[in-house]
Design a protein around this motif. Structure first.
Motif, short mmCIF file in Angstrom:
data_model
loop_
_atom_site.label_atom_id
_atom_site.label_comp_id
_atom_site.label_asym_id
_atom_site.label_seq_id
_atom_site.Cartn_x
_atom_site.Cartn_y
_atom_site.Cartn_z
N ALA B 110 1.09 -1.12 0.12
CA ALA B 110 -0.15 -0.24 -0.08
C ALA B 110 1.38 1.35 -0.08
N HIS B 111 2.20 1.12 0.86
CA HIS B 111 2.54 2.18 0.84
C HIS B 111 3.29 2.66 -0.98
N GLU B 112 3.39 1.54 -1.33
CA GLU B 112 4.33 1.52 -2.79
C GLU B 112 3.16 1.83 -3.47
N HIS B 113 1.61 1.89 -3.82
CA HIS B 113 1.40 2.03 -4.12
C HIS B 113 1.19 3.48 -3.99
N CYS B 114 0.48 4.03 -3.08
CA CYS B 114 0.03 5.69 -2.89
C CYS B 114 1.69 6.54 -2.95
N ALA B 115 3.04 5.53 -3.09
CA ALA B 115 4.39 6.62 -4.13
C ALA B 115 4.24 6.51 -5.08
N TYR B 116 3.50 5.42 -5.72
CA TYR B 116 3.60 5.99 -6.82
C TYR B 116 2.61 6.43 -7.90
N VAL B 117 1.72 6.50 -7.09
CA VAL B 117 0.76 7.56 -8.02
C VAL B 117 0.89 8.75 -7.97
N HIS B 118 1.10 8.85 -6.31
CA HIS B 118 2.00 10.53 -6.14
C HIS B 118 1.95 11.85 -6.68
N THR B 424 -6.43 7.18 0.02
CA THR B 424 -6.31 7.91 -1.29
C THR B 424 -7.60 8.86 -1.64
N LYS B 425 -8.63 8.98 -0.48
CA LYS B 425 -8.89 9.96 -0.87
C LYS B 425 -8.94 11.01 0.01
N ASN B 426 -9.32 12.57 -0.40
CA ASN B 426 -8.72 13.53 0.14
C ASN B 426 -7.58 13.62 1.13
N TYR B 427 -6.61 13.63 0.14
CA TYR B 427 -5.38 14.50 0.32
C TYR B 427 -5.26 15.83 1.13
N PRO B 428 -4.19 16.04 1.74
CA PRO B 428 -3.77 17.30 2.34
C PRO B 428 -3.14 18.26 0.98
N ALA B 429 -3.48 19.39 0.41
CA ALA B 429 -3.16 19.75 -0.55
C ALA B 429 -3.08 21.09 -0.91
N LEU B 430 -1.73 22.35 -0.31
CA LEU B 430 -2.04 23.43 -0.38
C LEU B 430 -1.32 24.40 -1.82
N LEU B 431 -1.09 25.37 -1.78
CA LEU B 431 -0.32 25.88 -2.82
C LEU B 431 -0.12 27.08 -1.87
N ALA B 432 1.11 27.16 -2.81
CA ALA B 432 1.50 28.64 -1.53
C ALA B 432 2.17 29.47 -2.72
N GLY B 433 2.04 31.18 -2.61
CA GLY B 433 2.58 31.86 -3.56
C GLY B 433 1.45 32.01 -4.78
N GLY B 434 2.05 33.26 -5.49
CA GLY B 434 1.22 34.20 -6.72
C GLY B 434 1.35 33.95 -8.10
N ALA B 435 2.45 32.80 -8.68
CA ALA B 435 2.73 31.92 -9.52
C ALA B 435 2.57 33.49 -10.74
N GLY B 436 3.29 34.08 -9.95
CA GLY B 436 3.15 34.99 -10.66
C GLY B 436 2.13 36.25 -11.14
N GLY B 437 1.42 36.14 -10.54
CA GLY B 437 0.19 37.06 -9.91
C GLY B 437 -0.78 36.25 -10.60
N LYS B 438 -0.94 34.92 -10.51
CA LYS B 438 -2.06 34.23 -11.40
C LYS B 438 -3.26 33.85 -10.51
N LEU B 439 -1.80 33.77 -8.99
CA LEU B 439 -2.92 33.02 -8.18
C LEU B 439 -3.07 33.54 -7.00
N LYS B 440 -4.59 33.65 -6.21
CA LYS B 440 -4.61 34.63 -5.89
C LYS B 440 -5.14 33.80 -4.44
N GLY B 441 -4.21 33.80 -2.80
CA GLY B 441 -4.48 33.05 -1.95
C GLY B 441 -5.67 33.98 -0.79
N GLY B 442 -5.39 32.86 0.14
CA GLY B 442 -6.52 33.19 0.95
C GLY B 442 -7.57 32.23 1.71
N ARG B 443 -7.78 31.50 0.33
CA ARG B 443 -9.39 30.56 0.24
C ARG B 443 -9.20 29.29 0.09
#
Lengths: 621, 490
Positions: B110-118, B424-443
């Protein structure tokens, strides 16, 4: 879990009807499987991860060798179909087994397996560089060459090694670092002198001295005879350095660096230039010497082996055997233990075992290292004293120091240091099953894991790993009202394993581990398990009841042919750097026969592999 | 000490054309995808500093009730695992319900499975000859898009590997990760000055032409010799040896490429050095000074949380430094290990072993889990978050000339499992940073349940300039959603 280490239970144990024609696919396989197996093992249900509907004809069967091998083994032993299902009629059983044996019979057209490109592993690279330059220098560590990313199994798998750009950069770095050392460090003055067989003087021009140095160095670096034009190609770099005013040593260094990053050095290439595609031929003497030295030593051939290859004695049976025995007795053969035996036993896992300090205060770093050392010395003893490989299962001796003997509560060695000690029956030790290393690395932080111990036995000793648990199987089932609260770990496991998707495997795996329950999670013999009586009884389908480690050893005695064949298969697989398949069966038969004729001595295992058809031959593509 | 690769070299184009003509290089996509130039005077001038893509992934899955905010939309007080990020929340987008649906081939745990699809989001993952197999991971794909413009197309560092192999090349072969901080530093910075790019000057077109590489240089001769030899060799080999030799050639070419780029870069940096960008890059303060110190640190990671922390700090600093100096535009950190012990970090119960805590602390339902172990898992992840927060803070503080490094980066914080029970459901995921002004944070954006994680990679790749609109199983997953995109993110 690693499927690469699959079961090689003996097909030759199957009832082969002499002279009988192998039945067609439909009557030999499909009809029988439909009647008895597909209800559970079809595409939809895939019980135990087994789907027999994938075998659609004799051709597809060839790609499903491991699966059908398992089918044959379990049908033969009576494990399948399970007791509560319709039993196989004897004639159907015979037909099925006969079909499987016939399908994979290559006795009439021997096949050495696919020719695979071999790349030096990290350890092989390091040892080869050390032996080639005769320096005591750990270039791989200095350059940060990483360990192979192989999970379980052997690091020398041809299919597993990738010569990726980052690694290639590190080979460049390592070459520079090794040459810095050779040409710059005082400690390397001797080796440098040996390398520079000629120096320029009144009678020898610098460029011809350079060529002379290279003509001695290159055949060793490339592990084969080298043509003049190859020497010239590398010499040109040195000559150009000389022209630019470099000193002789610097010019040699510049000519040698590309050698150390050349494909001839980093790869184990075998020439098939002159062979017709599809034909099988014995590899050249030089190539055989290389195969041998990487199998037994994980490094390049030494002077004597080169000579035996050059003068042809390596191709004579006595000459060949003499070399194998010499190499096996040599100190360099420790590599065989380190990269083969210890990895087969999964011994490196002991370094990852983490018994909790609360539960096992006696488990210290030195105890852990002592456990590892016991197994290592046991393996070394097997090789050096040429003992029987059956001592893995049962032996009346082991190796302990004072600390480990205290842990085991056995008679200590006379001194404090490690020594061979004799074991009494009441010690319950002897062989792998009584070793702290194996028992600890298959345990949890605070308790034993019968499932992990059972899996280790199935996977490592018998070569029949159970399939990995389904992704959602990681945890014990939640408490619920309609289930009785389990009183012991054993009951808890039993409840978990009663789940329909788990039971098929757990009932094959867990009982083997139950028999080892007298050993706690750090391998101490225990009187009770957390206040409860130790339950060391197990029942295996098709085998029956047994109790304790002694009972387990008796079961393994019955399984001796399977274990021997598995050890032969693991050894052959390591030597070839690949998974085995049906075409390797005849070779395994011969290795196993030779073992039986030689009291299962370690040397006969190694000789059997070295003499085997796939080890000696290559198919041209 | 020599440079880790030939210091100068140039293989004449004619030779390469010849090799390609001979069919030897037909299987080398590498050469097709890597454009051979850096930003030069007058060539395509971007208007801003480049967008960088960072992956910061830690082991062990997380504890979702302490990770995913209750509210949607604007971020309120952050859940406890993310609490240290509170000062930076306007730079964060938290995404929930992203999931993986790729299947294992029955040969992996199961660890390998999760790692390889990651990072690959492959529909099927497994093992071949004991070797992990998946499809191309997102960092490699990103490197194909933006890698040609930096010194090293993609940098992979950290502790992942073995069962936790995350990185795969185009052929689906597993790629190595640099575990040693000093080695990673030397690979990136050997032979260079640590200088902040003067983006406004570089973008205005003031970069010098590098001196042409001398074709008579020793290292050029070495490469020539190796290539000549390999070509001769091809004729004598069987198919599988030829395949291996192609691997070899591809690697030698990439070294040659590296050398050329380094050469060009040194010229650019020499000019920058006279009038550098506003920030002041320096080597990580706790970079081990020698191999012995480095080995000691790396070996102690799983046993000693204080040293583990030092390790995370130095690897994090290396990533920031790599972006700051434009050494790479794609950098991945695979951090943590399920084998690690956390005495002192985990302050509840007696169990300190991450893997055991993961197994005990996770169950199909939160209420079925061992609460003490679950709290232990929460503490471990809150601990990891501190180091991620450090990265965010440092990138925010680096001025690239009117915008911060964080403004110009998209940095993913995640884990290879959704939870410690190999979820494999509902992973922790967040994006930090503005991607050159294209990404708005605080959401915080919640997508429908089991939305493919691949959709997030499609969006990130899009931010980097990829217009293919597809990655991994974004379109082929059984759970495909939103036409393979994440509406409302960008």
């Amino acid at each position: 879990m690693n499927l690469a280490r699959f079961i090689y239970a003996s097909l030759s144990l199957l009832p082969v009807v002499a002279g009988a024609v192998v039945p067609e696919f439909q009557e030999g396989f499909r009809t029988i499987v439909e009647r008895y197996c597909l209800e559970c093992h079809d595409e939809k249900k895939q019980k135990g991860g087994v789907d027999l509907s994938v075998v659609t004809n004799g051709e597809t069967a060839l790609d499903r060798y491991h699966l059908l091998r398992k089918v044959a083994e379990q049908v033969r032993s009576g494990e399948m179909p399970p007791e509560d299902e319709q039993a196989l009629k004897p004639e159907d059983k015979q037909t099925l087994l006969h079909w499987i044996a016939g399908t994979f019979d290559t006795s009439k057209s021997p096949h050495p397996g696919p020719p695979l490109a071999r790349q030096l592993t990290r350890a092989e690279y390091n040892a080869t560089l050390r032996d080639l330059l005769r320096i005591n220098f750990d270039a791989a560590s200095q350059a940060g060459i990483p360990e192979e990313n192989v999970v379980g199994g052997y690091s020398n798998r041809a299919g597993g090694l990738v010569l990726e750009p980052v690694l290639m950069e590190k080979f460049f770095t390592a070459a520079d670092l090794a040459l810095d050392y050779l040409f710059g460090d005082k400690a390397a003055a001797g080796p440098l002198k040996t390398l520079l067989v000629v120096r320029p003087d009144d009678s020898t021009q610098p460029d011809s001295a350079l060529r002379k140095v290279l003509s001695v160095f290159l055949p060793r670096a490339f592990r084969r005879p080298v043509a003049d034009e190859e020497v010239n190609a590398f010499a040109r770099l040195g000559v150009s350095a000389l022209t630019n005013g470099d000193a002789f040593e610097e010019a040699v260094r510049k000519a040698i660096k590309p050698v150390l990053v050349s494909p001839h050095f980093l790869l184990r290439l075998e020439s098939t230039a002159s062979a017709t595609p599809g034909t099988v031929a014995r590899v050249s003497n030089a190539e055989l010497a290389v195969r041998l030295s990487y199998f037994l030593w994980a490094t390049m051939p030494d002077e004597e082996l080169f000579i035996a290859a050059n003068n042809g004695t390596l191709s004579e049976p006595e000459g060949f055997e003499r070399q194998v025995r010499r190499m096996l007795a040599h100190q360099k053969a420790e590599a065989l233990n380190r990269y083969f035996l210890e990895r087969w036993l999964q011994l490196p896992s002991i370094q990852k075992a983490l018994p909790s300090q609360n539960a096992f205060p006696s488990y210290t770093r030195s105890l852990r290292d002592a456990m590892e050392r016991e197994t290592r010395m046991f393996c070394e003893h097997l090789r050096k004293e040429d003992r029987s490989i059956l001592e893995f299962i049962e032996a009346d001796y082991t190796f302990v120091n004072a600390e480990l003997s205290k842990h085991y509560r056995i008679i200590p060695p006379s001194g404090k240091d490690f020594a061979k000690v004799n074991l009494r029956p009441e010690d319950h030790r002897g062989g792998l099953l009584g070793m702290g290393s194996i028992l600890t690395m298959t345990s949890h932080t605070d308790r034993t894991k019968p499932t992990a111990r059972g899996k280790w036995i199935l996977e490592v000793l018998l070569g029949t790993p159970p399939p990995p648990p389904p992704p959602n199987a990681g945890t014990f089932a939640p408490k619920s009202k309609d289930k009785i609260e389990p009183k012991s770990f054993r009951e808890k496991l039993a409840q978990h394993a009663s789940n329909a998707s788990c039971v098929g495997c757990h009932r094959r795996v867990d009982p083997l581990g139950f028999a080892l329950e007298d050993f706690d999670a750090v391998g101490t013999w225990r009187a009770d398990a957390g206040g409860q009586t130790v339950d060391n009884a197990g029942t295996l389908p098709g085998i029956g009841d047994f109790k304790g480690v002694e009972g387990l050893r008796r079961i393994l005695q019955q399984k001796q042919p399977v274990i021997i064949r598995n050890i032969a298969a693991q050894t052959l697989s390591y030597a070839l750097g690949r998974d085995l398949s049906y075409y390797d069966e005849p070779a395994l038969d011969e290795i196993v026969t030779a073992l039986a004729q030689n009291e299962h001595r370690f040397s006969s295992l190694i000789l059997g592999v070295a003499k085997s058809y796939p080890f000696q031959n290559r198919k041209a593509e | 000490m020599k440079t880790p690769f030939p210091s100068t070299s140039e293989v004449p184009v004619s030779r390469r054309s010849f090799l390609r003509g001979a069919g030897v290089l037909a299987a080398l996509p590498f050469l097709e995808t890597v454009a051979p130039s850096v930003v030069r005077a007058g060539s395509r001038v971007p208007l801003k500093p480049p967008v960088r893509f960072g992956i910061y992934t830690v082991t062990g899955g997380t504890v979702s009730e302490s990770w995913v905010p209750q509210e949607l939309g604007n971020l309120g007080k952050l859940p406890s695992i993310l609490r240290t990020l509170e000062p930076h929340k306007e730079d964060l987008v938290i995404l929930s319900n992203l999931s993986q649906s790729g299947q294992g081939d029955g040969r992996i745990n199961a660890h390998e499975h999760c790692a390889y699809v990651h990072l690959s989001c492959a529909d099927t993952v497994g093992k071949l000859n004991g070797k992990p197999m998946a499809s191309q991971s997102v960092d490699e794909r990103a490197a194909e898009i933006v890698g040609a413009q930096s010194l090293i197309p993609a940098v992979r560092m950290g502790y992942s590997g073995g069962e936790t192999s995350f990185f795969f090349d185009r052929q689906g072969r597993s790629l190595g990760v640099e575990r040693n901080p000093r080695m990673a530093f030397e690979r990136m910075f050997k032979g260079r000055q640590l200088v902040a790019p003067n983006w406004s000057r570089r973008l205005a077109g003031g970069s010098p032409e590098a001196q042409p590489l001398g074709s008579k240089a020793y290292d050029a001769q070495v490469v020539d010799l190796l290539l000549d030899d390999a070509r001769r060799l091809q004729k004598q080999l069987g198919r599988s040896d030829q395949g291996k030799l192609n691997e070899y050639l591809e690697s030698v070419f990439s070294i040659e490429q590296r050398v050329r780029r380094l050469h060009e870069r040194i010229a650019i940096e020499a000019v920058d050095l006279k009038d550098p960008g506003p920030s002041n890059p320096h080597a990580p303060s706790n970079l081990p000074t020698d191999n012995a110190a480095q080995d000691q640190m790396v070996r102690a990671v799983s046993r000693n949380p204080a040293i583990h922390g030092d390790y995370l700090r130095v690897m994090t600093d290396l990533m920031v430094l790599a972006f700051q100096t434009d050494t790479t535009r794609v950098c991945s950190l695979g951090l943590g290990t399920d084998e690690a012990l956390f005495p002192g970090v985990v302050t509840v119960g007696y169990e300190h072993h991450a893997h055991t805590l993961e197994h005990h602390g996770n169950a199909a339902r939160v209420e079925d889990a061992d609460p003490v172990a679950r709290e232990g898992c929460r503490q471990i992840h809150a601990w990891y978050s501190q180091f991620f927060t450090d990265a965010v803070a440092k990138m925010r503080a680096i001025d690239e000339g009117g915008s911060s490094l964080l403004d110009n980066t998209v940095l993913l914080y995640t884990s290879y499992m959704a939870d410690g029970g190999h979820g494999t459901k509902n992973y922790p995921a967040l994006l930090a940073g503005g991607a050159g002004g294209k990404l708005k944070g605080g959401r915080h954006i919640a997508y429908q349940k089991e939305t493919p994680f691949a959709n997030l990679y499609v969006e990130v790749l899009d931010l980097l300039g990829d217009r293919s609109g597809e990655f991994g199983n974004s379109k082929t997953s059984k759970k495909a959603a939103y036409e393979g995109r994440l509406p409302g993110l960008v």
